[in-house]
Design a protein around this motif. Structure first.
Motif, PDB file in Angstrom:
ATOM      1  N   UNK A   9     -27.428  27.290  95.403  1.00 44.38           N
ATOM      2  CA  UNK A   9     -27.876  25.962  95.842  1.00 44.38           C
ATOM      3  C   UNK A   9     -26.922  25.362  96.870  1.00 44.38           C
ATOM      4  N   UNK A  10     -25.612  25.608  96.706  1.00 48.31           N
ATOM      5  CA  UNK A  10     -24.632  25.086  97.664  1.00 48.31           C
ATOM      6  C   UNK A  10     -24.799  25.714  99.044  1.00 48.31           C
ATOM      7  N   UNK A  11     -25.336  26.907  99.094  1.00 42.52           N
ATOM      8  CA  UNK A  11     -25.536  27.616 100.357  1.00 42.52           C
ATOM      9  C   UNK A  11     -26.982  27.529 100.830  1.00 42.52           C
ATOM     10  N   UNK A  12     -27.585  26.375 100.595  1.00 38.67           N
ATOM     11  CA  UNK A  12     -28.986  26.159 100.955  1.00 38.67           C
ATOM     12  C   UNK A  12     -29.163  24.704 101.400  1.00 38.67           C
ATOM     13  N   UNK A  13     -30.372  24.325 101.817  1.00 34.71           N
ATOM     14  CA  UNK A  13     -30.631  22.916 102.171  1.00 34.71           C
ATOM     15  C   UNK A  13     -30.514  21.959 100.985  1.00 34.71           C
ATOM     16  N   UNK A  14     -30.330  22.463  99.770  1.00 39.51           N
ATOM     17  CA  UNK A  14     -30.161  21.615  98.593  1.00 39.51           C
ATOM     18  C   UNK A  14     -28.809  20.898  98.591  1.00 39.51           C
ATOM     19  N   UNK A  15     -27.881  21.321  99.428  1.00 35.22           N
ATOM     20  CA  UNK A  15     -26.564  20.669  99.533  1.00 35.22           C
ATOM     21  C   UNK A  15     -26.648  19.591 100.608  1.00 35.22           C
ATOM     22  N   UNK A  16     -26.485  18.341 100.193  1.00 37.52           N
ATOM     23  CA  UNK A  16     -26.546  17.190 101.083  1.00 37.52           C
ATOM     24  C   UNK A  16     -25.131  16.618 101.202  1.00 37.52           C
ATOM     25  N   UNK A  17     -24.657  16.432 102.432  1.00 38.98           N
ATOM     26  CA  UNK A  17     -23.300  15.942 102.662  1.00 38.98           C
ATOM     27  C   UNK A  17     -23.372  14.560 103.303  1.00 38.98           C
ATOM     28  N   UNK A 113     -35.107  15.306  97.482  1.00 35.20           N
ATOM     29  CA  UNK A 113     -34.212  16.276  98.088  1.00 35.20           C
ATOM     30  C   UNK A 113     -33.231  15.758  99.099  1.00 35.20           C
ATOM     31  N   UNK A 114     -33.693  15.057 100.133  1.00 30.50           N
ATOM     32  CA  UNK A 114     -32.818  14.690 101.250  1.00 30.50           C
ATOM     33  C   UNK A 114     -32.266  13.264 101.172  1.00 30.50           C
ATOM     34  N   UNK A 115     -32.459  12.569 100.057  1.00 31.69           N
ATOM     35  CA  UNK A 115     -32.045  11.175  99.955  1.00 31.69           C
ATOM     36  C   UNK A 115     -30.542  10.992 100.186  1.00 31.69           C
ATOM     37  N   UNK A 116     -30.224   9.927 100.914  1.00 31.00           N
ATOM     38  CA  UNK A 116     -28.865   9.406 101.015  1.00 31.00           C
ATOM     39  C   UNK A 116     -28.968   7.896 100.860  1.00 31.00           C
ATOM     40  N   UNK A 117     -27.849   7.239 100.587  1.00 34.69           N
ATOM     41  CA  UNK A 117     -27.858   5.790 100.363  1.00 34.69           C
ATOM     42  C   UNK A 117     -28.159   5.044 101.656  1.00 34.69           C
ATOM     43  N   UNK A 118     -28.999   4.002 101.549  1.00 38.95           N
ATOM     44  CA  UNK A 118     -29.225   3.147 102.708  1.00 38.95           C
ATOM     45  C   UNK A 118     -28.099   2.116 102.805  1.00 38.95           C
ATOM     46  N   UNK A 119     -28.237   1.134 103.676  1.00 42.46           N
ATOM     47  CA  UNK A 119     -27.175   0.143 103.900  1.00 42.46           C
ATOM     48  C   UNK A 119     -26.872  -0.698 102.657  1.00 42.46           C
ATOM     49  N   UNK A 120     -27.783  -0.717 101.669  1.00 38.80           N
ATOM     50  CA  UNK A 120     -27.570  -1.452 100.427  1.00 38.80           C
ATOM     51  C   UNK A 120     -27.166  -0.548  99.265  1.00 38.80           C
ATOM     52  N   UNK A 121     -26.947   0.741  99.547  1.00 39.23           N
ATOM     53  CA  UNK A 121     -26.577   1.677  98.499  1.00 39.23           C
ATOM     54  C   UNK A 121     -27.759   2.201  97.701  1.00 39.23           C
ATOM     55  N   UNK A 122     -28.963   2.075  98.247  1.00 41.27           N
ATOM     56  CA  UNK A 122     -30.205   2.400  97.544  1.00 41.27           C
ATOM     57  C   UNK A 122     -30.770   3.729  98.053  1.00 41.27           C
ATOM     58  N   UNK A 124     -34.437   5.713  98.483  1.00 38.96           N
ATOM     59  CA  UNK A 124     -35.854   5.344  98.511  1.00 38.96           C
ATOM     60  C   UNK A 124     -36.571   5.860  97.279  1.00 38.96           C
ATOM     61  N   UNK A 125     -37.708   5.246  96.957  1.00 38.95           N
ATOM     62  CA  UNK A 125     -38.492   5.654  95.787  1.00 38.95           C
ATOM     63  C   UNK A 125     -38.903   7.113  95.893  1.00 38.95           C
ATOM     64  N   UNK A 126     -39.394   7.522  97.019  1.00 43.96           N
ATOM     65  CA  UNK A 126     -39.821   8.902  97.182  1.00 43.96           C
ATOM     66  C   UNK A 126     -39.309   9.384  98.538  1.00 43.96           C
ATOM     67  N   UNK A 127     -38.164  10.019  98.513  1.00 48.03           N
ATOM     68  CA  UNK A 127     -37.534  10.469  99.746  1.00 48.03           C
ATOM     69  C   UNK A 127     -38.179  11.702 100.326  1.00 48.03           C
ATOM     70  N   UNK A 128     -37.646  12.114 101.440  1.00 40.78           N
ATOM     71  CA  UNK A 128     -38.145  13.279 102.152  1.00 40.78           C
ATOM     72  C   UNK A 128     -37.764  14.551 101.374  1.00 40.78           C
ATOM     73  N   UNK A 129     -38.746  15.417 101.123  1.00 45.38           N
ATOM     74  CA  UNK A 129     -38.427  16.659 100.418  1.00 45.38           C
ATOM     75  C   UNK A 129     -37.652  17.632 101.312  1.00 45.38           C
ATOM     76  N   UNK A 130     -37.038  18.602 100.669  1.00 43.59           N
ATOM     77  CA  UNK A 130     -36.309  19.638 101.414  1.00 43.59           C
ATOM     78  C   UNK A 130     -37.246  20.479 102.229  1.00 43.59           C
TER      79      UNK A 130
END
Length: 130
Positions: A9-17, A113-122, A124-130
């Protein structure tokens, strides 16, 4: 049955930085389990504002040390290996890593899959899939 290794998983798109952390999303919404499971690394000497308005999260510290401060009441809780904290009230908080922390995290509803925090630390309800 679903079988995955952390290394795969670390060597795939599942790793979000992100700036203060990285998250390897081992189980996601499209796995149809009703929750998602992540191994997250919180970088040393960081502070991250988080407010999961759309998700509940439980976090288990595997290694490292830090603290969590709940913004509603200013309470500070130490985090060390063996600590579990549960954001059962959509708690707005600051997460501080004193050293690099490895955390096992469960989200409900599951992340896509691809969620990261927005400007409020949130997230999204349904983020973009990998």
């Amino acid at each position: 049955m679903i079988v995955r290794t952390l290394e795969d998983c670390e060597n795939s798109p599942r790793r979000i930085v992100a700036q203060n952390w990285e998250s390897t999303r081992m189980l996601l919404k499209d796995d149809n389990m009703g929750f998602s499971f992540h191994i997250t690394t919180i970088y040393a000497n960081t502070e991250t504002h988080i407010w999961y308005q759309n998700h509940l999260e439980s976090v288990y510290c595997i290694s490292g040390e830090g603290e969590i401060e709940t913004l509603a009441d200013g309470k500070v809780y130490p985090i060390k290996p063996g600590t579990l904290y549960v954001l059962d009230q959509h708690d707005e908080h600051l997460l501080r890593g004193f050293s690099e922390m490895k955390m096992a995290c469960v989200f409900n509803p599951p992340l896509s899959g691809k969620e990261t925090h927005d400007e409020n630390g949130v997230y999204p309800v349904d983020g973009e899939p990998l």
